[in-house]
Motif scaffolding. Structure first.
Motif, PDB file in Angstrom:
ATOM      1  N   SER A  21      -8.737  13.026 -16.574  1.00 20.36           N
ATOM      2  CA  SER A  21      -7.492  13.260 -15.842  1.00 20.36           C
ATOM      3  C   SER A  21      -7.453  12.443 -14.551  1.00 20.36           C
ATOM      4  CB  SER A  21      -7.331  14.741 -15.509  1.00 20.36           C
ATOM      5  OG  SER A  21      -7.266  15.497 -16.691  1.00 20.36           O
ATOM      6  N   GLY A  22      -8.567  12.366 -13.863  1.00 23.75           N
ATOM      7  CA  GLY A  22      -8.628  11.592 -12.627  1.00 23.75           C
ATOM      8  C   GLY A  22      -8.424  10.110 -12.871  1.00 23.75           C
ATOM      9  N   PHE A  23      -9.023   9.600 -13.930  1.00 28.00           N
ATOM     10  CA  PHE A  23      -8.865   8.187 -14.279  1.00 28.00           C
ATOM     11  C   PHE A  23      -7.399   7.857 -14.530  1.00 28.00           C
ATOM     12  CE2 PHE A  23      -8.616   4.905 -17.597  1.00 28.00           C
ATOM     13  CZ  PHE A  23      -9.208   3.850 -16.917  1.00 28.00           C
ATOM     14  N   HIS A  24      -6.713   8.707 -15.304  1.00 24.33           N
ATOM     15  CA  HIS A  24      -5.310   8.441 -15.614  1.00 24.33           C
ATOM     16  C   HIS A  24      -4.387   8.739 -14.432  1.00 24.33           C
ATOM     17  CE1 HIS A  24      -5.613   7.123 -19.715  1.00 24.33           C
ATOM     18  NE2 HIS A  24      -6.529   8.045 -19.913  1.00 24.33           N
ATOM     19  N   ALA A  25      -4.811   9.595 -13.519  1.00 23.52           N
ATOM     20  CA  ALA A  25      -4.015   9.831 -12.314  1.00 23.52           C
ATOM     21  C   ALA A  25      -3.995   8.586 -11.431  1.00 23.52           C
ATOM     22  CB  ALA A  25      -4.581  11.014 -11.531  1.00 23.52           C
ATOM     23  N   PHE A  26      -5.045   7.804 -11.477  1.00 20.59           N
ATOM     24  CA  PHE A  26      -5.090   6.577 -10.685  1.00 20.59           C
ATOM     25  C   PHE A  26      -4.480   5.387 -11.417  1.00 20.59           C
ATOM     26  CE2 PHE A  26      -8.373   8.720  -8.185  1.00 20.59           C
ATOM     27  CZ  PHE A  26      -7.918   8.417  -6.915  1.00 20.59           C
ATOM     28  N   THR A  27      -4.778   5.228 -12.698  1.00 21.19           N
ATOM     29  CA  THR A  27      -4.415   3.994 -13.390  1.00 21.19           C
ATOM     30  C   THR A  27      -3.287   4.141 -14.401  1.00 21.19           C
ATOM     31  OG1 THR A  27      -6.056   4.404 -15.107  1.00 21.19           O
ATOM     32  CG2 THR A  27      -6.761   3.121 -13.182  1.00 21.19           C
ATOM     33  N   GLY A  28      -2.729   5.305 -14.583  1.00 22.18           N
ATOM     34  CA  GLY A  28      -1.686   5.500 -15.587  1.00 22.18           C
ATOM     35  C   GLY A  28      -0.365   4.868 -15.171  1.00 22.18           C
ATOM     36  N   ALA A  34       0.139   2.606  -9.348  1.00 21.86           N
ATOM     37  CA  ALA A  34       1.422   2.044  -9.771  1.00 21.86           C
ATOM     38  C   ALA A  34       2.551   2.437  -8.830  1.00 21.86           C
ATOM     39  CB  ALA A  34       1.753   2.507 -11.187  1.00 21.86           C
ATOM     40  N   SER A  35       2.274   3.211  -7.803  1.00 17.00           N
ATOM     41  CA  SER A  35       3.342   3.682  -6.913  1.00 17.00           C
ATOM     42  C   SER A  35       3.960   2.536  -6.111  1.00 17.00           C
ATOM     43  CB  SER A  35       2.819   4.770  -5.976  1.00 17.00           C
ATOM     44  OG  SER A  35       1.842   4.245  -5.104  1.00 17.00           O
ATOM     45  N   ASP A  36       3.186   1.525  -5.746  1.00 17.45           N
ATOM     46  CA  ASP A  36       3.748   0.387  -5.011  1.00 17.45           C
ATOM     47  C   ASP A  36       4.779  -0.356  -5.855  1.00 17.45           C
ATOM     48  OD1 ASP A  36       2.162   0.955  -2.846  1.00 17.45           O
ATOM     49  OD2 ASP A  36       0.593  -0.478  -3.409  1.00 17.45           O
ATOM     50  N   GLN A  37       4.461  -0.535  -7.114  1.00 21.90           N
ATOM     51  CA  GLN A  37       5.394  -1.215  -8.010  1.00 21.90           C
ATOM     52  C   GLN A  37       6.667  -0.382  -8.176  1.00 21.90           C
ATOM     53  OE1 GLN A  37       3.867  -1.872 -11.934  1.00 21.90           O
ATOM     54  NE2 GLN A  37       5.616  -3.117 -12.553  1.00 21.90           N
ATOM     55  N   ARG A  38       6.532   0.939  -8.271  1.00 21.56           N
ATOM     56  CA  ARG A  38       7.712   1.802  -8.380  1.00 21.56           C
ATOM     57  C   ARG A  38       8.557   1.728  -7.114  1.00 21.56           C
ATOM     58  NH1 ARG A  38       4.041   5.704 -10.284  1.00 21.56           N
ATOM     59  NH2 ARG A  38       4.277   6.809  -8.319  1.00 21.56           N
ATOM     60  N   ASP A  39       7.902   1.679  -5.961  1.00 23.65           N
ATOM     61  CA  ASP A  39       8.639   1.583  -4.698  1.00 23.65           C
ATOM     62  C   ASP A  39       9.407   0.267  -4.609  1.00 23.65           C
ATOM     63  OD1 ASP A  39       7.664   4.048  -3.993  1.00 23.65           O
ATOM     64  OD2 ASP A  39       6.057   3.249  -2.703  1.00 23.65           O
ATOM     65  N   GLU A  40       8.784  -0.836  -5.025  1.00 20.15           N
ATOM     66  CA  GLU A  40       9.462  -2.130  -5.017  1.00 20.15           C
ATOM     67  C   GLU A  40      10.653  -2.130  -5.970  1.00 20.15           C
ATOM     68  OE1 GLU A  40       6.537  -5.025  -5.975  1.00 20.15           O
ATOM     69  OE2 GLU A  40       5.413  -4.741  -4.114  1.00 20.15           O
ATOM     70  N   THR A  41      10.472  -1.529  -7.134  1.00 12.94           N
ATOM     71  CA  THR A  41      11.556  -1.446  -8.107  1.00 12.94           C
ATOM     72  C   THR A  41      12.700  -0.603  -7.550  1.00 12.94           C
ATOM     73  OG1 THR A  41       9.960  -1.630  -9.905  1.00 12.94           O
ATOM     74  CG2 THR A  41      12.143  -0.801 -10.473  1.00 12.94           C
ATOM     75  N   LEU A  42      12.360   0.489  -6.877  1.00 16.64           N
ATOM     76  CA  LEU A  42      13.384   1.351  -6.292  1.00 16.64           C
ATOM     77  C   LEU A  42      14.177   0.616  -5.220  1.00 16.64           C
ATOM     78  CD1 LEU A  42      14.666   4.161  -6.020  1.00 16.64           C
ATOM     79  CD2 LEU A  42      12.890   4.690  -4.345  1.00 16.64           C
ATOM     80  N   VAL A  43      13.513  -0.144  -4.381  1.00 16.94           N
ATOM     81  CA  VAL A  43      14.202  -0.903  -3.331  1.00 16.94           C
ATOM     82  C   VAL A  43      15.120  -1.949  -3.953  1.00 16.94           C
ATOM     83  CG1 VAL A  43      13.835  -2.558  -1.464  1.00 16.94           C
ATOM     84  CG2 VAL A  43      12.462  -0.484  -1.563  1.00 16.94           C
TER      85      VAL A  43
END
Length: 98
Positions: A21-28, A34-43
């Motif tokens: 679960s920890g592995f997929h919480a970081f790399t899923g 992946a939060s930076d990529q989501r933030d860029e997409t949102l902007v």
């Protein structure tokens, strides 16, 4: 030997489940990394939404000016010249490729 490891099996299974679960919480796909990529997409999508809203507002205003109740002579003349290809003899016409 199996009897010796039997008390540790539930603990080992739980540790593997936590590690998985920890592995997929970081790399899923929706993980922390992946939060930076989501933030860029949102902007980017927010900027695109603002552009589309401005374009829609402009088109709604132009459509309103072309209605029977509020006909704008300037806009009507502009559209007629554009569609028919006519111009006033005093106008400077610069032809551009579409």
């Amino acid at each position: 030997m199996l009897a010796f490891l039997r008390p540790f099996l539930p603990t080992a299974a739980l540790a593997l489940l936590i590690a998985y679960s920890g592995f997929h919480a970081f790399t899923g796909d929706r993980g922390i990394l992946a939060s930076d990529q989501r933030d860029e997409t949102l902007v980017a999508k927010t900027r695109e939404l603002e552009q589309v809203r401005a374009q829609r507002q402009d088109l709604e205003l132009r459509a309103h000016l072309l209605r029977d109740t509020s006909l704008s002579a300037d806009l009507l003349a502009e559209r007629a010249r554009s569609l028919l290809g006519f111009a006033d003899p005093r106008d400077y016409v610069i032809r551009m490729k579409p």
